[in-house]
Design a protein around this motif. Structure first.
Motif, PDB file in Angstrom:
ATOM      1  N   TYR A  74    -109.063  30.436  33.509  1.00 40.89           N
ATOM      2  CA  TYR A  74    -108.379  31.509  32.779  1.00 40.89           C
ATOM      3  C   TYR A  74    -106.993  31.805  33.355  1.00 40.89           C
ATOM      4  O   TYR A  74    -106.452  32.906  33.175  1.00 40.89           O
ATOM      5  N   GLY A  75    -106.405  30.833  34.032  1.00 39.92           N
ATOM      6  CA  GLY A  75    -105.037  30.967  34.526  1.00 39.92           C
ATOM      7  C   GLY A  75    -104.911  31.507  35.930  1.00 39.92           C
ATOM      8  O   GLY A  75    -103.812  31.646  36.446  1.00 39.92           O
ATOM      9  N   GLN A  76    -106.036  31.865  36.549  1.00 35.61           N
ATOM     10  CA  GLN A  76    -106.058  32.434  37.901  1.00 35.61           C
ATOM     11  C   GLN A  76    -105.090  33.618  38.020  1.00 35.61           C
ATOM     12  O   GLN A  76    -104.423  33.811  39.026  1.00 35.61           O
ATOM     13  N   HIS A  77    -105.025  34.437  36.984  1.00 37.09           N
ATOM     14  CA  HIS A  77    -104.163  35.616  37.010  1.00 37.09           C
ATOM     15  C   HIS A  77    -104.720  36.639  37.990  1.00 37.09           C
ATOM     16  O   HIS A  77    -105.909  36.975  37.924  1.00 37.09           O
ATOM     17  N   PRO A  78    -103.933  37.187  38.888  1.00 42.65           N
ATOM     18  CA  PRO A  78    -104.407  38.293  39.733  1.00 42.65           C
ATOM     19  C   PRO A  78    -104.715  39.500  38.856  1.00 42.65           C
ATOM     20  O   PRO A  78    -104.065  39.712  37.825  1.00 42.65           O
ATOM     21  N   THR A  79    -105.712  40.274  39.242  1.00 42.40           N
ATOM     22  CA  THR A  79    -106.097  41.428  38.427  1.00 42.40           C
ATOM     23  C   THR A  79    -105.648  42.758  39.013  1.00 42.40           C
ATOM     24  O   THR A  79    -105.864  43.807  38.396  1.00 42.40           O
ATOM     25  N   ASN A 414    -117.033  46.637  26.259  1.00 42.13           N
ATOM     26  CA  ASN A 414    -116.968  45.361  26.972  1.00 42.13           C
ATOM     27  C   ASN A 414    -117.580  45.464  28.368  1.00 42.13           C
ATOM     28  O   ASN A 414    -117.747  46.547  28.917  1.00 42.13           O
ATOM     29  N   ASP A 415    -117.891  44.301  28.923  1.00 41.18           N
ATOM     30  CA  ASP A 415    -118.216  44.166  30.341  1.00 41.18           C
ATOM     31  C   ASP A 415    -116.944  43.621  30.980  1.00 41.18           C
ATOM     32  O   ASP A 415    -116.486  42.535  30.638  1.00 41.18           O
ATOM     33  N   ASN A 416    -116.358  44.345  31.945  1.00 41.45           N
ATOM     34  CA  ASN A 416    -115.059  43.931  32.481  1.00 41.45           C
ATOM     35  C   ASN A 416    -115.140  43.045  33.717  1.00 41.45           C
ATOM     36  O   ASN A 416    -114.105  42.670  34.281  1.00 41.45           O
ATOM     37  N   ASN A 417    -116.366  42.707  34.159  1.00 42.39           N
ATOM     38  CA  ASN A 417    -116.542  41.727  35.240  1.00 42.39           C
ATOM     39  C   ASN A 417    -115.645  42.000  36.451  1.00 42.39           C
ATOM     40  O   ASN A 417    -115.101  41.074  37.053  1.00 42.39           O
ATOM     41  N   LEU A 418    -115.505  43.244  36.814  1.00 46.21           N
ATOM     42  CA  LEU A 418    -114.597  43.645  37.894  1.00 46.21           C
ATOM     43  C   LEU A 418    -114.840  42.856  39.183  1.00 46.21           C
ATOM     44  O   LEU A 418    -115.985  42.736  39.613  1.00 46.21           O
ATOM     45  N   PRO A 419    -113.812  42.299  39.823  1.00 44.14           N
ATOM     46  CA  PRO A 419    -112.392  42.319  39.438  1.00 44.14           C
ATOM     47  C   PRO A 419    -111.922  40.976  38.892  1.00 44.14           C
ATOM     48  O   PRO A 419    -110.813  40.535  39.160  1.00 44.14           O
ATOM     49  N   PHE A 420    -112.777  40.320  38.081  1.00 49.96           N
ATOM     50  CA  PHE A 420    -112.517  38.931  37.706  1.00 49.96           C
ATOM     51  C   PHE A 420    -112.086  38.722  36.257  1.00 49.96           C
ATOM     52  O   PHE A 420    -111.904  37.574  35.855  1.00 49.96           O
ATOM     53  N   SER A 421    -111.960  39.769  35.459  1.00 49.45           N
ATOM     54  CA  SER A 421    -111.559  39.589  34.068  1.00 49.45           C
ATOM     55  C   SER A 421    -110.337  40.416  33.721  1.00 49.45           C
ATOM     56  O   SER A 421    -110.153  41.531  34.219  1.00 49.45           O
ATOM     57  N   GLY A 422    -109.507  39.850  32.854  1.00 49.46           N
ATOM     58  CA  GLY A 422    -108.355  40.556  32.300  1.00 49.46           C
ATOM     59  C   GLY A 422    -108.582  40.704  30.803  1.00 49.46           C
ATOM     60  O   GLY A 422    -109.490  41.374  30.365  1.00 49.46           O
ATOM     61  N   GLY A 423    -107.768  40.026  30.021  1.00 46.72           N
ATOM     62  CA  GLY A 423    -107.967  40.021  28.572  1.00 46.72           C
ATOM     63  C   GLY A 423    -106.997  40.889  27.817  1.00 46.72           C
ATOM     64  O   GLY A 423    -106.433  40.471  26.813  1.00 46.72           O
ATOM     65  N   ARG A 424    -106.766  42.094  28.296  1.00 47.16           N
ATOM     66  CA  ARG A 424    -105.852  42.993  27.585  1.00 47.16           C
ATOM     67  C   ARG A 424    -104.404  42.764  28.019  1.00 47.16           C
ATOM     68  O   ARG A 424    -103.488  42.801  27.201  1.00 47.16           O
ATOM     69  N   GLU A 425    -104.210  42.536  29.311  1.00 49.19           N
ATOM     70  CA  GLU A 425    -102.857  42.359  29.845  1.00 49.19           C
ATOM     71  C   GLU A 425    -102.902  41.406  31.031  1.00 49.19           C
ATOM     72  O   GLU A 425    -103.741  41.564  31.931  1.00 49.19           O
ATOM     73  N   ILE A 426    -102.028  40.419  31.045  1.00 50.85           N
ATOM     74  CA  ILE A 426    -101.983  39.460  32.140  1.00 50.85           C
ATOM     75  C   ILE A 426    -101.588  40.175  33.433  1.00 50.85           C
ATOM     76  O   ILE A 426    -100.612  40.931  33.465  1.00 50.85           O
ATOM     77  N   ARG A 428    -103.608  42.316  35.050  1.00 49.31           N
ATOM     78  CA  ARG A 428    -104.252  43.632  35.137  1.00 49.31           C
ATOM     79  C   ARG A 428    -105.725  43.518  34.806  1.00 49.31           C
ATOM     80  O   ARG A 428    -106.091  42.902  33.801  1.00 49.31           O
ATOM     81  N   ALA A 429    -106.560  44.079  35.646  1.00 52.99           N
ATOM     82  CA  ALA A 429    -108.007  44.047  35.396  1.00 52.99           C
ATOM     83  C   ALA A 429    -108.341  44.772  34.098  1.00 52.99           C
ATOM     84  O   ALA A 429    -107.751  45.813  33.777  1.00 52.99           O
ATOM     85  N   ALA A 430    -109.282  44.213  33.355  1.00 53.31           N
ATOM     86  CA  ALA A 430    -109.729  44.854  32.124  1.00 53.31           C
ATOM     87  C   ALA A 430    -110.405  46.181  32.436  1.00 53.31           C
ATOM     88  O   ALA A 430    -111.179  46.291  33.380  1.00 53.31           O
ATOM     89  N   GLU A 431    -110.091  47.185  31.634  1.00 56.79           N
ATOM     90  CA  GLU A 431    -110.783  48.472  31.737  1.00 56.79           C
ATOM     91  C   GLU A 431    -112.146  48.348  31.056  1.00 56.79           C
ATOM     92  O   GLU A 431    -112.431  47.395  30.327  1.00 56.79           O
ATOM     93  N   ASN A 432    -113.011  49.333  31.275  1.00 53.57           N
ATOM     94  CA  ASN A 432    -114.231  49.454  30.478  1.00 53.57           C
ATOM     95  C   ASN A 432    -113.850  50.216  29.209  1.00 53.57           C
ATOM     96  O   ASN A 432    -113.726  51.441  29.223  1.00 53.57           O
ATOM     97  N   GLU A 433    -113.628  49.489  28.119  1.00 58.88           N
ATOM     98  CA  GLU A 433    -113.188  50.110  26.867  1.00 58.88           C
ATOM     99  C   GLU A 433    -114.369  50.353  25.933  1.00 58.88           C
ATOM    100  O   GLU A 433    -115.213  49.473  25.740  1.00 58.88           O
ATOM    101  N   PHE A 434    -114.413  51.550  25.360  1.00 56.50           N
ATOM    102  CA  PHE A 434    -115.391  51.917  24.343  1.00 56.50           C
ATOM    103  C   PHE A 434    -114.629  52.122  23.042  1.00 56.50           C
ATOM    104  O   PHE A 434    -113.672  52.902  23.016  1.00 56.50           O
ATOM    105  N   ILE A 435    -115.020  51.410  21.982  1.00 56.65           N
ATOM    106  CA  ILE A 435    -114.351  51.589  20.701  1.00 56.65           C
ATOM    107  C   ILE A 435    -115.361  52.025  19.639  1.00 56.65           C
ATOM    108  O   ILE A 435    -116.476  51.511  19.570  1.00 56.65           O
TER     109      ILE A 435
END
Length: 446
Positions: A74-79, A414-426, A428-435
């Motif tokens: 996934y690009g090894q982006h730091p979170t 979502n499950d944000n897999n802290l601290p291993f997932s981004g998705g919303r912004e390169i 930056r760690a993904a937040e736990n978003e509720f929609i």
């Protein structure tokens, strides 16, 4: 308005499907911050005050010393969030219970911790009551209950075997689905795969192994699997392929447990592009012997959650392994540091009719909404979490929570897999978003 999608069957994998795509409109957006920590109980071993000590190549006890990243694929982006943690991370929302608590809050749970049996011996297992507030955009954690085994109900040695409190960790189970029934919690596990019956205070009451056609199903992480082991012969459940979704059927109170990935056959191949659904009867504390099949759509590799909306119809999250906005996909040969090498494409909420099955046991897919194309005419998306242009999307690797709210709305997280997932912004760690999604046509479809 709705559109028709024709999915063609491949070989003997399953029947041809004609499926409707329904619109989804964002009706609310709230977050629980990615970096949300809680302290272990006072009687927990001191080892559990720091979590994530074993996520690298060796032991690391220096808090916040190693930056998390999204991994090579996934690009090894730091979170922006470093391990190990002081405390236990709340991250990993991995299933909503259909029945809510008496105050209307949602039961959800944190999964095994850091992704595997080996790296999660200091990640505690717990479930929560959560209350998203779509007026403030915040999610309140009302309660956390830690799983423990004081009565020695777990049939194998646990990580904290010799302690008095016997708290469970991510080396014992990978807790991925949850239901609330008659004051007790039922949890689907991925390692065994097992079904856990748990008291409201977190005590394990029973652990049930999985049976299909009279045989016990096991995986590479099941206690007792001996290496070397042949996939498809010595075990049939893929790694991280156990009960990602487990739906509670209204009326019958049966648990419909769905495997996350296809079963293996001898030789190591999968038995097809479908997932097994096995039925468990809590009243009898046994499997009914019934099993069915859920057909994955083209491009989907796994499911994330499974919940009934009435006596026969249910919602299923199906997903690919992608993460991030396709508009920021990496061009061929590009440096992945500033783009998504494997962007999200298939993120669907599927409506199925469990009472309508063909002669092979395939459950009928009625239609779905596309989480990569959510209308937001009223600007409900929170600032900093919406695209510069185009519709709102939910481009996360693991989307693992869905439930019906009322006749026109569903809740997704979502499950944000802290601290291993981004998705919303390169970067930056993904937040736990509720929609909160308005999907009246989907929920009314038959």
């Amino acid at each position: 308005m709705r559109f028709s999608l024709i999915a063609l069957a491949c070989g003997l994998a399953g029947p041809a499907m004609a499926e409707d795509i329904y619109p989804a409109t964002l009706a609310g957006h709230a977050i629980l911050p990615a970096f949300s920590m809680i302290a272990p109980p006072e009687d927990a071993p001191r080892d559990l005050l720091i979590s994530g000590k074993f996520t690298g190549k060796g032991r690391n006890e220096a808090p916040m010393s190693v930056m998390g990243d999204t991994g090579k694929n996934y690009g090894q982006h730091p979170t922006g969030i470093s391990l190990p943690f002081i405390g236990q991370p709340v991250q990993g929302m991995s299933g909503f219970a259909m029945n809510r608590a008496e105050d209307g809050s949602w039961f959800t749970l944190t999964d095994n911790g850091f992704g595997s049996k080996l790296n999660s011996p200091d990640a505690m297992l717990f479930f929560h009551r959560m209350a998203p507030d779509f007026e403030t955009g915040k999610v309140e954690r009302l309660e956390t209950v830690f799983l423990n085994d004081p009565d020695h109900k777990v049939p194998f040695r646990i990580a904290n075997e010799g302690t008095e409190s016997r708290y469970l960790t991510g080396s014992d189970f990978d807790t991925e689905s949850i239901q609330y029934l008659d004051g007790e919690i039922w949890i689907g596990d991925e390692f065994g795969p097992y079904i856990l019956r748990v008291a409201r205070d977190g005590r394990v009451l029973d652990v049930f192994a999985t049976r299909l056609d009279g045989e016990v199903l096991t995986g590479p992480d099941t206690a007792g699997t001996i290496v070397p082991a042949a996939p498809g012969k010595d075990f049939r459940v893929q790694r991280s392929g156990g009960y990602e979704g487990m739906a509670l059927q209204p009326g019958s109170n049966l648990l419909w447990a769905m495997l996350e990935k296809p079963l293996l056959v001898e030789g190591g191949e999968t038995e097809g592009d479908f997932l097994r659904v096995l039925v468990f009867d809590p009243a009898r504390a046994d499997w009914t012997g019934d099993s069915y099949r859920f057909k994955l759509s083209e491009g989907a590799t796994a499911i994330g959650d499974f919940n009934f909306i009435d006596d026969t119809r249910a919602l299923v999250i199906e997903r690919d392994n992608g993460e991030g906005d396709a508009a920021k996909a990496c061009a061929e040969g590009a440096d992945a540091a500033s783009c998504y090498p494997l962007p999200a494409k298939v993120k669907n909420i599927v409506l199925v009719d469990t009472a309508s099955r063909d002669d092979q046991g395939y459950i009928r897919r009625i239609g779905h909404v596309n989480l990569m194309d959510i209308a937001d005419p009223e600007g409900k998306a929170l600032a900093g979490l919406k695209p510069a242009e185009g519709n709102f999307s939910f481009p996360f690797f693991t989307i693992e929570n869905v439930a019906r709210v009322d006749e026109t709305h569903i809740l997704v997280a979502n499950d944000n897999n802290l601290p291993f997932s981004g998705g919303r912004e390169i970067g930056r760690a993904a937040e736990n978003e509720f929609i909160l999604l308005s999907v009246p046509e989907l929920l009314a479809a038959k």
